[in-house]
Design an enzyme around this catalytic site. Structure first.
Site, PDB file in Angstrom:
ATOM      1  N   GLY A  49       0.784  -1.239   0.000  1.00 25.01           N
ATOM      2  CA  GLY A  49       0.000   0.000   0.000  1.00 25.01           C
ATOM      3  C   GLY A  49       0.808   1.277   0.000  1.00 25.01           C
ATOM      4  O   GLY A  49       0.251   2.370  -0.075  1.00 25.01           O
ATOM      5  N   HIS A  74      20.336  16.181 -11.688  1.00 16.79           N
ATOM      6  CA  HIS A  74      19.490  16.051 -12.880  1.00 16.79           C
ATOM      7  C   HIS A  74      18.046  15.794 -12.458  1.00 16.79           C
ATOM      8  O   HIS A  74      17.759  15.645 -11.269  1.00 16.79           O
ATOM      9  CB  HIS A  74      20.005  14.946 -13.810  1.00 16.79           C
ATOM     10  N   HIS A  79      16.256  11.575  -7.895  1.00 18.86           N
ATOM     11  CA  HIS A  79      17.123  12.697  -7.486  1.00 18.86           C
ATOM     12  C   HIS A  79      16.331  13.957  -7.124  1.00 18.86           C
ATOM     13  O   HIS A  79      16.852  14.813  -6.414  1.00 18.86           O
ATOM     14  CB  HIS A  79      18.138  13.014  -8.592  1.00 18.86           C
ATOM     15  N   ASP A 165      24.632  10.918 -11.736  1.00 17.65           N
ATOM     16  CA  ASP A 165      24.451   9.759 -12.617  1.00 17.65           C
ATOM     17  C   ASP A 165      25.073  10.116 -13.957  1.00 17.65           C
ATOM     18  O   ASP A 165      24.789  11.183 -14.515  1.00 17.65           O
ATOM     19  CB  ASP A 165      22.957   9.461 -12.814  1.00 17.65           C
ATOM     20  N   ASP A 197      28.958   7.347  -9.461  1.00 16.65           N
ATOM     21  CA  ASP A 197      27.781   6.518  -9.756  1.00 16.65           C
ATOM     22  C   ASP A 197      28.176   5.047  -9.955  1.00 16.65           C
ATOM     23  O   ASP A 197      29.033   4.741 -10.781  1.00 16.65           O
ATOM     24  CB  ASP A 197      27.145   7.096 -11.036  1.00 16.65           C
ATOM     25  N   HIS A 366      16.863  -0.266 -26.245  1.00 21.38           N
ATOM     26  CA  HIS A 366      17.183   0.488 -25.025  1.00 21.38           C
ATOM     27  C   HIS A 366      18.676   0.400 -24.755  1.00 21.38           C
ATOM     28  O   HIS A 366      19.295  -0.637 -24.972  1.00 21.38           O
ATOM     29  CB  HIS A 366      16.418  -0.078 -23.822  1.00 21.38           C
ATOM     30  N   SER A 368      21.460   1.841 -21.535  1.00 19.38           N
ATOM     31  CA  SER A 368      21.474   2.405 -20.185  1.00 19.38           C
ATOM     32  C   SER A 368      21.966   3.850 -20.209  1.00 19.38           C
ATOM     33  O   SER A 368      22.674   4.274 -21.117  1.00 19.38           O
ATOM     34  CB  SER A 368      22.384   1.552 -19.300  1.00 19.38           C
ATOM     35  N   GLY A 369      21.623   4.580 -19.158  1.00 17.06           N
ATOM     36  CA  GLY A 369      22.130   5.938 -18.981  1.00 17.06           C
ATOM     37  C   GLY A 369      23.305   5.987 -18.020  1.00 17.06           C
ATOM     38  O   GLY A 369      23.746   7.064 -17.624  1.00 17.06           O
ATOM     39  N   HIS A 370      23.800   4.806 -17.624  1.00 18.12           N
ATOM     40  CA  HIS A 370      24.852   4.757 -16.593  1.00 18.12           C
ATOM     41  C   HIS A 370      26.144   4.160 -17.162  1.00 18.12           C
ATOM     42  O   HIS A 370      26.110   3.278 -18.029  1.00 18.12           O
ATOM     43  CB  HIS A 370      24.387   3.914 -15.403  1.00 18.12           C
ATOM     44  N   HIS A 392      25.282   5.572  -5.159  1.00 19.22           N
ATOM     45  CA  HIS A 392      24.186   5.262  -6.090  1.00 19.22           C
ATOM     46  C   HIS A 392      24.232   3.811  -6.570  1.00 19.22           C
ATOM     47  O   HIS A 392      24.506   3.536  -7.724  1.00 19.22           O
ATOM     48  CB  HIS A 392      24.209   6.184  -7.318  1.00 19.22           C
TER      49      HIS A 392
END
Length: 557
Positions: A49, A74, A79, A165, A197, A366, A368-370, A392
């Site tokens: 919940g 960002h 964040h 990141d 990161d 896709h 990744s952004g890392h 992170h």
């Protein structure tokens, strides 16, 4: 603030350690505090919940007069998501890039927080700003959202570098590369500590450029004849731009569906972070009148969230979009840990409706952004910090990142894997663990912030597993004899009509417990209730091997 903290440099993570999300870090020198990020985390499966999880900011509230500013790396939820809650308790100026603060402003509007009282300072990298005793360099980095930055915080003790990141994209969609020269320049000056990161610290090699996804999306758009529905993160503006570009090249029109997607696209358009020809973007009602081969829908729901637009389409619950055979659905995102089941269920439902589903496991839709391991090593080699703190990531990510740091020559004694709330105390030459402050998770359920804790969650868990039995009894005030009842109401335990014998035994047990209390002249309600729970609980466990919550209600007549 205690006396031993005067004139010392402290780094205190309040979130983002051994977890994905909830990022928040305190940089403190003497009586001055800078806060980096203020993020949320989505609830774990056992948090029944709960809507979101935010960091415990007890330490910040206790020291709010010392907070000089909040630096934002960002505009992702992990964040900025806790800012509406933090800013209700702490009035500190915000510093971030244009898009980041635009997204923050959108969040504050949603929560009806009075923006007039909040100082928002837009900073365009590369820029240095002075906040109290600190000079802060804003350093451009690449991520899965534009306008992401890292920080170099110049303190009287030394330079603290925080990457935010990041990944190192050599061909970013908007052409703005990470400022590697600045990181190298800092390394030449000498960096006291690097916070970097760790999200992709397990992944070998390099993270692919966002442009790779753009090429894949273009190739798919060229070959597909029916309608195209693309689900991605609302904040991934580079990805959204590439979807619009592919639609334009293939003479398709686009509609945007899902509240968060519509909000972010509008903000990005207003601030100039999306470039879309006027005729390309259409209202969904207009789009539905076009031939299928002319249609693209960009939607939320890439994580299979139950209330998201894509999930409602898959379950035939969306008011305006019905999935049809020959539809192609691109899920252009990777699962956030814990969401795998939701996504798999959504993909199954889409396939059942005859759609062709393209998702990360079987395609290149896709990236990744890392940063992956080689980029993380490059960052360590550029900055060459004296001390290293991986941030992170879950615990295993922090450990993997610490191993990479050792590989590039940072001594193991200079690497600190810390928990949320642990204080790192720095001098120019040393770093040590110096106690801890209050830190942890604050659960947000509806409008309640922090009013649901472990005991309430334990009750919810018990209710979800074994149900509840309510026992209602009326007792004569004078004699203590039962006047009516006991009546037993069952919810989520057994179906009463099919368990009449068990219910009769239960009533008899309650009567025995009440008789025993009467014989022993027990008139304390708490003791009577406890006796009822004990007698009834024993019987129910013997008969069913279940332990429902038993709630006795005793009324005096």
């Amino acid at each position: 603030m205690s006396k031993n903290e005067q004139g010392k440099l402290l780094i205190i993570p309040l979130g983002g350690m051994s977890e994905i999300g909830k990022n928040m870090t305190v940089i403190q020198y003497g009586k001055e505090i800078l806060l980096i990020d203020s993020g949320l985390m989505f609830p774990e499966e056992e948090m029944l919940g709960i809507d979101i999880v935010i960091p415990d900011i007890t330490y910040l509230i206790e020291n709010k007069e010392y907070i000089k500013g909040i630096l934002i790396t960002h505009g992702h939820e992990d964040h900025i998501g806790a800012l509406p809650y933090v800013l209700q308790q702490i009035n500190a100026p915000l510093y971030g890039t244009k898009l980041t603060l635009g997204l923050v402003e959108g969040k504050l509007k949603e929560t009806r927080l009075n923006k007039k009282n909040i100082s928002m300072n837009v900073v365009k990298p590369p820029t240095t700003i002075n906040i109290g005793s600190f000079a802060v360099d804003f350093i451009r980095v690449n991520h899965s959202i534009p306008d992401a930055v890292g920080f170099a915080i110049h303190t009287p003790v030394g330079i603290i570098c925080h990457t935010g990141d990041f990944k190192l994209d050599q061909t970013p969609v908007n052409g703005e590369k990470a400022d590697l020269h600045k990181f190298a320049e800092l390394g030449s000056k000498g960096v006291l500590a690097l916070l970097s990161d760790s999200t992709n610290a397990e992944r070998e090699g390099y993270t692919m450029s966002e442009k790779v996804v753009g090429h894949t999306i273009e190739d798919i758009f060229k070959t597909v004849t029916g309608r195209i529905i693309v689900a991605t993160f609302a904040s991934n503006i580079h990805r959204i731009q590439q979807i619009f570009d592919a639609a334009y090249k293939n003479d398709r029109k686009v509609a945007v569906v899902g509240r968060s997607m519509v909000n972010v696209v509008n903000i990005a358009l207003d601030l100039g972070y999306l470039t879309i020809p006027k005729s390309l973007l259409m209202d969904l009602d207009e789009l539905n009148r076009l031939p299928k081969e002319k249609v693209v829908i960009i939607t939320t729901g890439s994580q299979g969230e139950p209330m998201s637009a894509l999930t409602r389409m898959a379950m035939s619950e969306h008011k305006k979009v019905e999935i049809m055979p020959e539809d192609t659905v691109l899920i252009s995102a990777s699962p956030i840990p814990g969401n795998e089941k939701f996504i798999a269920r959504t993909i199954d439902h889409l396939f059942k409706k005859g759609a062709n589903v393209i998702y990360e496991a079987i395609s290149g839709v896709h990236v990744s952004g890392h940063a992956s391991q080689e980029e993380l090593k490059l960052m360590l080699n550029l900055v060459r910090p004296k001390f290293f703190i991986p941030v992170h990531g879950e615990y295993r990510h922090l450990v993997h990142h610490s191993h990479l740091a050792m590989e590039v020559g940072i001594p193991s004694e200079n690497i600190f894997i810390v928990e949320n709330g642990r204080i790192l105390e720095f001098t120019k030459d040393s770093c040590r663990m110096a106690g801890r402050v209050t830190a942890g998770k604050v659960l947000v359920d509806g409008l309640g912030v922090g009013d649901v804790g472990n005991i309430v969650l334990r009750d919810r868990k018990q209710l979800s597993q074994d149900g509840i039995l309510i026992v209602v009894v009326a007792i004569d005030k004078e004699t203590g004899e039962v006047v009516s009842g006991p009546d037993i109401i069952s919810r989520g335990f057994v179906y009463v009509r099919e368990s009449e014998e068990l219910m009769e035994q239960a009533r008899e047990k309650v009567k025995q417990a009440l008789r025993k209390c009467q014989e022993e002249n027990i008139s304390e309600w708490s003791t009577i209730k406890s006796q009822v729970r004990e007698h009834l609980g024993k019987l129910l466990f013997e008969q069913t091997r279940r332990r429902p919550m038993i709630l006795p209600i005793i009324m005096e007549v």
